[in-house]
Design an enzyme around this catalytic site. Structure first.
Site, mmCIF file in Angstrom:
data_model
loop_
_atom_site.group_PDB
_atom_site.id
_atom_site.type_symbol
_atom_site.label_atom_id
_atom_site.label_comp_id
_atom_site.label_asym_id
_atom_site.label_seq_id
_atom_site.Cartn_x
_atom_site.Cartn_y
_atom_site.Cartn_z
ATOM 1 N N LYS A 1 -5.711 6.140 6.271
ATOM 2 C CA LYS A 1 -5.202 4.693 5.575
ATOM 3 C C LYS A 1 -5.259 3.535 6.682
ATOM 4 C CE LYS A 1 -1.467 4.239 2.761
ATOM 5 N NZ LYS A 1 -0.155 4.693 2.457
HETATM 6 C C1 E4P Z 1 2.381 2.326 0.591
HETATM 7 O O1 E4P Z 1 1.635 2.755 1.610
HETATM 8 C C2 E4P Z 1 3.534 2.998 0.184
HETATM 9 O O2 E4P Z 1 3.350 4.404 0.376
HETATM 10 C C3 E4P Z 1 4.321 2.581 -0.905
HETATM 11 O O3 E4P Z 1 3.797 2.967 -1.945
HETATM 12 C C4 E4P Z 1 5.188 1.216 -0.722
HETATM 13 O O4 E4P Z 1 6.297 1.484 -1.698
HETATM 14 P P1 E4P Z 1 7.331 0.550 -1.866
HETATM 15 O O5 E4P Z 1 6.858 -1.069 -2.019
HETATM 16 O O6 E4P Z 1 8.425 0.820 -2.746
HETATM 17 O O7 E4P Z 1 7.788 0.472 -0.494
#
Ligand code: E4P
Length: 217
Positions: A85
């Protein structure tokens, strides 16, 4: 649309995998921090639970492309099916292009617009991760954003997969499935909510009650 689980909590990952509905796990620095474990230990532990066939998304923390590429090369050693990522930013896009040359799959995360998604595609990302819930948080239309990205990808014949993050409710899941997302990454709490329906609960209770009236030997 495939389901991933969005957590580093091993109990939740085990439970979701046992349910048989999960194809992968996504993490980010905030999710890892919640578990109070060293990053590599957490990724290794998750890898052991998910086995070789599921995929794990692990995020870099360096802010420079060169560092992100180095981190990515280390991350892919932790499991046979790692997607790196990379945050949406100019250095991140440079890293995506560099990792692609090395044959390492990437997901551009923190994506909040169609233009960001298109930049990720052009850099060579395998996945793009728009955040549905955080768009709603600031008064936007999260599902609308996913619809727009999915429509553009369809019109353009783009093969980059849309993995929708920041899903907060079953309503989000139904909305993004209808929009054409490829993957929803979902917290365990929401997976549990998706399995529930009051009519299912009541119906099952009635079946069990009526079963008592069936003559037995
Ligand atoms: C993204 O990298 C996260 O894994 C996540 O989906 C973010 O979720 P949130 O906005 O509820 O923190």
């Amino acid at each position: 649309m495939k389901f991933f689980i969005d957590t580093a909590n091993v109990n939740d990952i085990k439970a979701a995998c046992d349910m048989g509905v999960i194809y992968g796990v996504t993490t980010n620095p905030s999710i890892i921090a919640k578990e109070g474990k060293k990053f590599e230990d957490a990724i290794r532990e998750i890898s052991g639970i998910i086995g070789p066939d599921r995929v794990i998304f692990a995020e870099v923390i360096d802010m420079k492309a060169e560092g992100m590429i180095k981190e990515g090369q280390e991350l892919v050693k932790l499991h046979n099916n790692v997607v790196v990522k990379i945050p949406m930013c100019p250095e991140g896009l440079k890293a995506v292009a560099g990792l692609k040359k090395l044959g390492i799959p990437t997901c551009v995360t923190l994506c909040f617009s169609s233009c960001q998604a298109l930049l990720a595609v052009n850099a060579g990302a395998s996945y793009v991760a728009p955040f549905v819930g955080r768009v709603d948080d600031i008064g936007g239309d999260g599902v609308g954003l996913i619809t727009e990205i999915a429509d553009i990808f369809a019109v353009q014949g783009i093969e980059t997969k849309i993995v929708v993050a920041s899903t907060r409710s079953p309503l989000h899941i139904a909305g993004i499935a209808r929009a054409g997302a490829d993957i929803a990454t979902i917290p365990y709490k929401v997976i549990a909510q998706m399995a529930n329906h009051p009519l299912t609960t009541n119906g099952l209770a009635q079946f069990m009650k009526d079963w008592e009236n069936v003559p037995k030997d």
